[in-house]
Scaffold this active site. Structure first.
Site, short mmCIF file in Angstrom:
data_model
loop_
_atom_site.label_atom_id
_atom_site.label_comp_id
_atom_site.label_asym_id
_atom_site.label_seq_id
_atom_site.Cartn_x
_atom_site.Cartn_y
_atom_site.Cartn_z
N ASP A 1 0.88 -1.06 0.04
CA ASP A 1 0.05 -0.25 0.22
C ASP A 1 0.49 1.48 -0.11
OD1 ASP A 1 0.79 -0.96 2.79
OD2 ASP A 1 -0.51 0.01 3.25
N ILE A 2 1.86 1.06 1.01
CA ILE A 2 2.50 2.54 1.18
C ILE A 2 3.90 2.36 1.00
CG2 ILE A 2 1.91 2.56 3.48
CD1 ILE A 2 1.33 6.04 3.15
N ASP B 1 7.06 4.53 3.38
CA ASP B 1 7.26 5.10 3.61
C ASP B 1 9.06 4.76 4.45
OD1 ASP B 1 7.78 6.72 5.58
OD2 ASP B 1 6.40 5.84 7.60
N GLY C 1 10.57 2.31 4.20
CA GLY C 1 11.01 1.61 3.23
C GLY C 1 11.81 0.15 4.08
N THR D 1 9.78 -2.33 5.41
CA THR D 1 9.18 -3.28 5.41
C THR D 1 9.41 -4.24 3.72
OG1 THR D 1 7.48 -2.58 6.17
CG2 THR D 1 6.69 -3.88 4.90
N LYS E 1 5.30 7.98 0.10
CA LYS E 1 5.52 9.09 1.45
C LYS E 1 7.12 10.19 1.25
CE LYS E 1 3.28 8.00 5.06
NZ LYS E 1 3.01 7.52 7.36
N ASP F 1 -5.45 1.65 7.97
CA ASP F 1 -5.49 1.15 8.76
C ASP F 1 -4.68 2.46 9.93
OD1 ASP F 1 -3.63 -0.32 9.26
OD2 ASP F 1 -3.84 -0.99 10.75
P1 IMP Z 1 7.79 1.32 5.81
O1 IMP Z 1 8.00 0.04 6.00
O2 IMP Z 1 7.57 2.31 7.25
O3 IMP Z 1 7.68 1.85 4.38
O4 IMP Z 1 6.17 1.08 6.25
C1 IMP Z 1 5.19 0.61 5.41
C2 IMP Z 1 4.15 -0.18 6.08
O5 IMP Z 1 3.93 -0.08 7.43
C3 IMP Z 1 2.57 -0.09 5.14
O6 IMP Z 1 3.14 -1.25 4.25
C4 IMP Z 1 1.80 0.29 5.90
O7 IMP Z 1 1.24 -0.63 5.73
C5 IMP Z 1 2.51 1.00 7.05
N1 IMP Z 1 1.62 2.47 6.71
C6 IMP Z 1 3.02 3.04 6.37
N2 IMP Z 1 2.89 4.82 6.48
C7 IMP Z 1 1.43 4.76 6.67
C8 IMP Z 1 0.51 5.42 6.84
O8 IMP Z 1 0.28 6.66 6.92
N3 IMP Z 1 -1.39 4.77 6.89
C9 IMP Z 1 -1.12 3.58 7.52
N4 IMP Z 1 -0.20 2.51 7.26
C10 IMP Z 1 1.32 3.65 6.87
MG MG Z 2 0.81 -2.50 4.74
#
Ligand code: IMP
Ligand code: MG
Length: 183
Positions: free
Chosen positions: A105-106, A108, A110, A112, A137, A166
């Protein structure tokens, strides 16, 4: 899209149109690489609505698609926490020498996608692995040594909900994406 931080929102129509475009970009990309079969792996829970809309749009193209999921949990409230992956189900597939598209989905921090990529490459030797996120983002500090090939929308560094995203399990059902307002 209204770029205003206070009332940030991406409408369902904007999402629908962008996903149509994205599916074409994805098809053209794989077509240019002579890839006809794709492993479409989406990350649960929050990409389930995006993934299903994207899949249905991809059905109009000449691609043979197999679908699977990886369950990921990485957020508590609005704060990133330890990333937990459930990859065991993937063992039923032979992902060696396959073209894999990871859908989330997103993007942020990175972290994940980094973790998913590391685990997959630890278990399999795919022909290629690419990434698609509906949202990205703005983050100058993001430190990734690989690219996310397909992005739907770039958004400011705010916490958003809706369209599968969520806050502690809430708001996934909204057909649009909006900034979370607490209180
Ligand atoms: P990352 O590992 O920081 O890139 O975050 C990725 C995961 O965090 C995404 O798959 C989302 O499920 C969750 N996430 C990050 N930002 C948001 C947000 O603004 N709203 C909801 N979920 C988020
Ligand atoms: Mg997610």
């Amino acid at each position: 899209m209204s770029g205003c931080h206070v009332n940030y929102e991406i409408s369902s129509k904007e999402i629908e149109l962008r996903i149509k475009e994205l599916s074409q970009e994805i098809y053209e990309f794989y077509n240019s690489k002579n890839v006809r079969s794709l492993y479409f792996i989406f990350l649960l829970t929050s990409s389930f609505i995006f993934a299903s809309d994207l899949l249905r749009n991809l059905s109009f193209y000449d691609l043979k698609i197999k679908t699977d999921v990886i369950a990921v949990k990485s957020y508590t409230g609005t704060q990133p926490s330890e990333i937990k992956l459930k990859l065991d189900d993937l063992e039923r597939n032979d992902l060696n020498n396959k073209a894999i598209l990871i859908v989330d989905d997103i993007l942020d921090t990175g972290n994940t996608l980094k973790q998913v990529r590391k685990e997959l490459l630890g278990r399999f030797t795919p022909k290629m692995i690419h990434f698609c996120c509906l949202l990205k983002k703005t983050d100058d500090l993001r430190n990734m040594d690989f690219k996310v090939q397909f992005i739907g929308f770039e958004i400011p560094k705010i916490f958003v909900v809706g369209y599968g995203l969520d806050y502690n399990g809430l708001y996934r059902e909204l057909p649009y994406i909006k900034k979370l307002k607490l209180g």
